[in-house]
Design a protein around this motif. Sequence first.
Motif, PDB file in Angstrom:
ATOM      1  N   GLN A 126       1.470  -0.302  -5.216  1.00 13.61           N
ATOM      2  CA  GLN A 126       1.063  -0.756  -3.884  1.00 13.61           C
ATOM      3  C   GLN A 126       0.585   0.406  -3.029  1.00 13.61           C
ATOM      4  OE1 GLN A 126       3.985  -3.260  -1.904  1.00 13.61           O
ATOM      5  NE2 GLN A 126       4.592  -4.163  -3.861  1.00 13.61           N
ATOM      6  N   ARG A 127       1.295   1.532  -3.116  1.00  9.75           N
ATOM      7  CA  ARG A 127       0.914   2.711  -2.344  1.00  9.75           C
ATOM      8  C   ARG A 127      -0.437   3.236  -2.815  1.00  9.75           C
ATOM      9  NH1 ARG A 127       5.761   4.556  -1.869  1.00  9.75           N
ATOM     10  NH2 ARG A 127       5.777   5.477  -3.927  1.00  9.75           N
ATOM     11  N   LYS A 128      -0.648   3.218  -4.116  1.00  9.75           N
ATOM     12  CA  LYS A 128      -1.922   3.671  -4.676  1.00  9.75           C
ATOM     13  C   LYS A 128      -3.063   2.774  -4.217  1.00  9.75           C
ATOM     14  CE  LYS A 128      -4.274   4.349  -9.127  1.00  9.75           C
ATOM     15  NZ  LYS A 128      -4.121   4.244 -10.602  1.00  9.75           N
ATOM     16  N   MET A 129      -2.844   1.459  -4.252  1.00 15.22           N
ATOM     17  CA  MET A 129      -3.883   0.532  -3.825  1.00 15.22           C
ATOM     18  C   MET A 129      -4.187   0.693  -2.338  1.00 15.22           C
ATOM     19  SD  MET A 129      -2.755  -2.890  -5.930  1.00 15.22           S
ATOM     20  CE  MET A 129      -4.004  -3.897  -5.143  1.00 15.22           C
ATOM     21  N   ALA A 130      -3.151   0.939  -1.534  1.00 16.64           N
ATOM     22  CA  ALA A 130      -3.361   1.139  -0.097  1.00 16.64           C
ATOM     23  C   ALA A 130      -4.199   2.389   0.149  1.00 16.64           C
ATOM     24  CB  ALA A 130      -2.014   1.246   0.616  1.00 16.64           C
ATOM     25  N   ARG A 131      -3.904   3.460  -0.597  1.00 12.92           N
ATOM     26  CA  ARG A 131      -4.691   4.696  -0.449  1.00 12.92           C
ATOM     27  C   ARG A 131      -6.144   4.460  -0.845  1.00 12.92           C
ATOM     28  NH1 ARG A 131      -0.119   7.328  -2.752  1.00 12.92           N
ATOM     29  NH2 ARG A 131      -1.199   7.350  -4.762  1.00 12.92           N
ATOM     30  N   GLN A 132      -6.345   3.739  -1.946  1.00 17.47           N
ATOM     31  CA  GLN A 132      -7.707   3.457  -2.392  1.00 17.47           C
ATOM     32  C   GLN A 132      -8.451   2.604  -1.379  1.00 17.47           C
ATOM     33  OE1 GLN A 132      -6.921   1.654  -6.218  1.00 17.47           O
ATOM     34  NE2 GLN A 132      -7.074   3.605  -7.318  1.00 17.47           N
ATOM     35  N   ARG A 133      -7.753   1.614  -0.814  1.00 15.92           N
ATOM     36  CA  ARG A 133      -8.389   0.746   0.182  1.00 15.92           C
ATOM     37  C   ARG A 133      -8.772   1.539   1.426  1.00 15.92           C
ATOM     38  NH1 ARG A 133      -4.692  -2.638   0.367  1.00 15.92           N
ATOM     39  NH2 ARG A 133      -3.576  -1.886   2.190  1.00 15.92           N
ATOM     40  N   GLU A 134      -7.875   2.390   1.893  1.00 17.54           N
ATOM     41  CA  GLU A 134      -8.166   3.178   3.086  1.00 17.54           C
ATOM     42  C   GLU A 134      -9.280   4.183   2.820  1.00 17.54           C
ATOM     43  OE1 GLU A 134      -4.507   4.817   4.428  1.00 17.54           O
ATOM     44  OE2 GLU A 134      -3.676   2.875   5.035  1.00 17.54           O
ATOM     45  N   ASP A 135      -9.287   4.751   1.616  1.00 16.92           N
ATOM     46  CA  ASP A 135     -10.358   5.684   1.270  1.00 16.92           C
ATOM     47  C   ASP A 135     -11.702   4.965   1.223  1.00 16.92           C
ATOM     48  OD1 ASP A 135     -11.243   8.368   0.287  1.00 16.92           O
ATOM     49  OD2 ASP A 135     -11.769   7.222  -1.497  1.00 16.92           O
ATOM     50  N   PHE A 136     -11.693   3.740   0.687  1.00 14.78           N
ATOM     51  CA  PHE A 136     -12.932   2.964   0.623  1.00 14.78           C
ATOM     52  C   PHE A 136     -13.451   2.658   2.024  1.00 14.78           C
ATOM     53  CE2 PHE A 136     -14.753  -1.343   0.919  1.00 14.78           C
ATOM     54  CZ  PHE A 136     -15.923  -1.145   0.198  1.00 14.78           C
ATOM     55  N   VAL A 137     -12.543   2.198   2.905  1.00 13.23           N
ATOM     56  CA  VAL A 137     -12.958   1.876   4.269  1.00 13.23           C
ATOM     57  C   VAL A 137     -13.460   3.119   4.988  1.00 13.23           C
ATOM     58  CG1 VAL A 137     -12.159   1.026   6.513  1.00 13.23           C
ATOM     59  CG2 VAL A 137     -11.420  -0.106   4.413  1.00 13.23           C
ATOM     60  N   SER A 138     -12.765   4.237   4.788  1.00 22.46           N
ATOM     61  CA  SER A 138     -13.196   5.483   5.427  1.00 22.46           C
ATOM     62  C   SER A 138     -14.585   5.885   4.967  1.00 22.46           C
ATOM     63  CB  SER A 138     -12.190   6.594   5.105  1.00 22.46           C
ATOM     64  OG  SER A 138     -12.598   7.820   5.673  1.00 22.46           O
ATOM     65  N   ARG A 139     -14.824   5.813   3.659  1.00 18.62           N
ATOM     66  CA  ARG A 139     -16.149   6.164   3.137  1.00 18.62           C
ATOM     67  C   ARG A 139     -17.211   5.178   3.624  1.00 18.62           C
ATOM     68  NH1 ARG A 139     -16.137   9.808  -1.171  1.00 18.62           N
ATOM     69  NH2 ARG A 139     -14.056  10.403  -1.893  1.00 18.62           N
ATOM     70  N   LEU A 140     -16.848   3.891   3.637  1.00 17.78           N
ATOM     71  CA  LEU A 140     -17.801   2.871   4.061  1.00 17.78           C
ATOM     72  C   LEU A 140     -18.209   3.078   5.514  1.00 17.78           C
ATOM     73  CD1 LEU A 140     -19.345   0.252   3.450  1.00 17.78           C
ATOM     74  CD2 LEU A 140     -17.297  -1.004   4.171  1.00 17.78           C
ATOM     75  N   THR A 141     -17.230   3.284   6.392  1.00 23.77           N
ATOM     76  CA  THR A 141     -17.555   3.465   7.806  1.00 23.77           C
ATOM     77  C   THR A 141     -18.358   4.731   8.028  1.00 23.77           C
ATOM     78  OG1 THR A 141     -15.362   4.482   8.090  1.00 23.77           O
ATOM     79  CG2 THR A 141     -15.567   2.166   8.664  1.00 23.77           C
ATOM     80  N   HIS A 142     -18.028   5.771   7.272  1.00 24.09           N
ATOM     81  CA  HIS A 142     -18.795   7.021   7.389  1.00 24.09           C
ATOM     82  C   HIS A 142     -20.242   6.799   6.974  1.00 24.09           C
ATOM     83  CE1 HIS A 142     -20.201  11.083   6.322  1.00 24.09           C
ATOM     84  NE2 HIS A 142     -19.379  11.485   7.285  1.00 24.09           N
ATOM     85  N   ASP A 143     -20.448   6.071   5.878  1.00 23.62           N
ATOM     86  CA  ASP A 143     -21.808   5.813   5.393  1.00 23.62           C
ATOM     87  C   ASP A 143     -22.573   4.863   6.314  1.00 23.62           C
ATOM     88  OD1 ASP A 143     -21.313   7.459   3.260  1.00 23.62           O
ATOM     89  OD2 ASP A 143     -20.886   5.837   1.850  1.00 23.62           O
ATOM     90  N   LEU A 144     -21.859   3.962   6.984  1.00 23.45           N
ATOM     91  CA  LEU A 144     -22.526   3.018   7.883  1.00 23.45           C
ATOM     92  C   LEU A 144     -23.110   3.710   9.112  1.00 23.45           C
ATOM     93  CD1 LEU A 144     -20.212  -0.140   7.923  1.00 23.45           C
ATOM     94  CD2 LEU A 144     -22.606  -0.061   7.245  1.00 23.45           C
ATOM     95  N   ARG A 145     -22.522   4.819   9.505  1.00 23.53           N
ATOM     96  CA  ARG A 145     -22.979   5.488  10.725  1.00 23.53           C
ATOM     97  C   ARG A 145     -24.434   5.949  10.601  1.00 23.53           C
ATOM     98  NH1 ARG A 145     -21.623   9.720  12.615  1.00 23.53           N
ATOM     99  NH2 ARG A 145     -21.477   9.281  14.837  1.00 23.53           N
ATOM    100  N   THR A 146     -24.848   6.398   9.416  1.00 24.91           N
ATOM    101  CA  THR A 146     -26.199   6.941   9.252  1.00 24.91           C
ATOM    102  C   THR A 146     -27.284   5.917   9.565  1.00 24.91           C
ATOM    103  OG1 THR A 146     -25.405   8.540   7.616  1.00 24.91           O
ATOM    104  CG2 THR A 146     -27.778   8.067   7.642  1.00 24.91           C
TER     105      THR A 146
END
Length: 367
Positions: free
Chosen positions: A135-155
Amino acid sequence: MSVVENSQTDRILAVDDTRDNLILVQTILESEGYEIDLVSDGISALAKIAQSPPDLILLDVMMPGMDGYEVTRRIRNNPHLNYIPILLITAFHESSVVEGLDAGADDFIRKPFDTDELLARVRSLLRLKHSLDEQRKMARQREDFVSRLTHDLRTPLVAADRMLGLFEQETFCKISPEMKQAIAVMIRSNKNLMQMVNTLLEVYRFEAGKKTLNYESCNLPEIATEVVSELTPLADEKNISLKLDISQLDNSGENTAYVMGDALELRRVLHNLVGNAIKFTDTGGISIKIWENQHWVNVAVADTGYGIAPEDQATIFERFRQGRNKRSGSGLGLHLSSRIIEAHQGKIGLTSEVGRGSTFTIQLPKK
């Protein structure tokens, strides 16, 4: 047949001051494919855990120097350790079990123990450990995905904002008033989306511990004055008042109400609170009051808006907690504001009554 249920061998730490007991546990568990470390006292156990955390701890209750209860408490109070299940081994009556469970242990087994019972309890606790780790691993992966997605959306959002601005300025060609109006709507929508993306990115930076605050001496009345100046046009559009009250500060706010903090982040908090107050207020007005006492600089943002229902107030600062009002946003702004204030060792709170408005209060340590 081996009972190990994950692809990597589970490591178990056995702690007992009696050598024969350690050898017995080692023999039973190694025959089932587990990797075993042995220590004979609590201090050595804590050092071993800090150096290389095991997947499970078998812990004798009665040991000289530091007993199993104290070892358990120290493990549970260590914020740097991920969850490790603890199986207490005791030869005593029920009260010792209660004390152990209250200290933070997960299960217990009495001496002399049955081999099958020991293995069953070990398997049960390791299943729990694996489940929580996953569960902790999945949460980290989900947060990393959202972080990358939001960063990429800014451009693309920034590019769209610049291009729409050029259209509005008629850089490429003349456009009709109707088209200008449509472009203005697109610009506002794009800015709202970009603000949401930026807020989400900041939230995940805080959650991941990657947010760095630049501390300096900050004059809160000065920051509040800037926010009021920027947001006054929005209040004027709705024909509501927006006032800053620093009358309770000495010297009209000069050389007072200073805090050590990140000026940009504190400005973000005030901008969010005042912006929300304007959004949810149709008549009356908003007041920002700043005063100080012996240890704190206090800020109150009060409005005469819709107010917040009692059942929503308890969770208003949680992530993605949206209000019931149709104008409610993503539920991130207040969560981010609370994280920023907490990072400044401050406090944020709310009092509200439906139909009579809300007051958000901030306390920050004086410089």
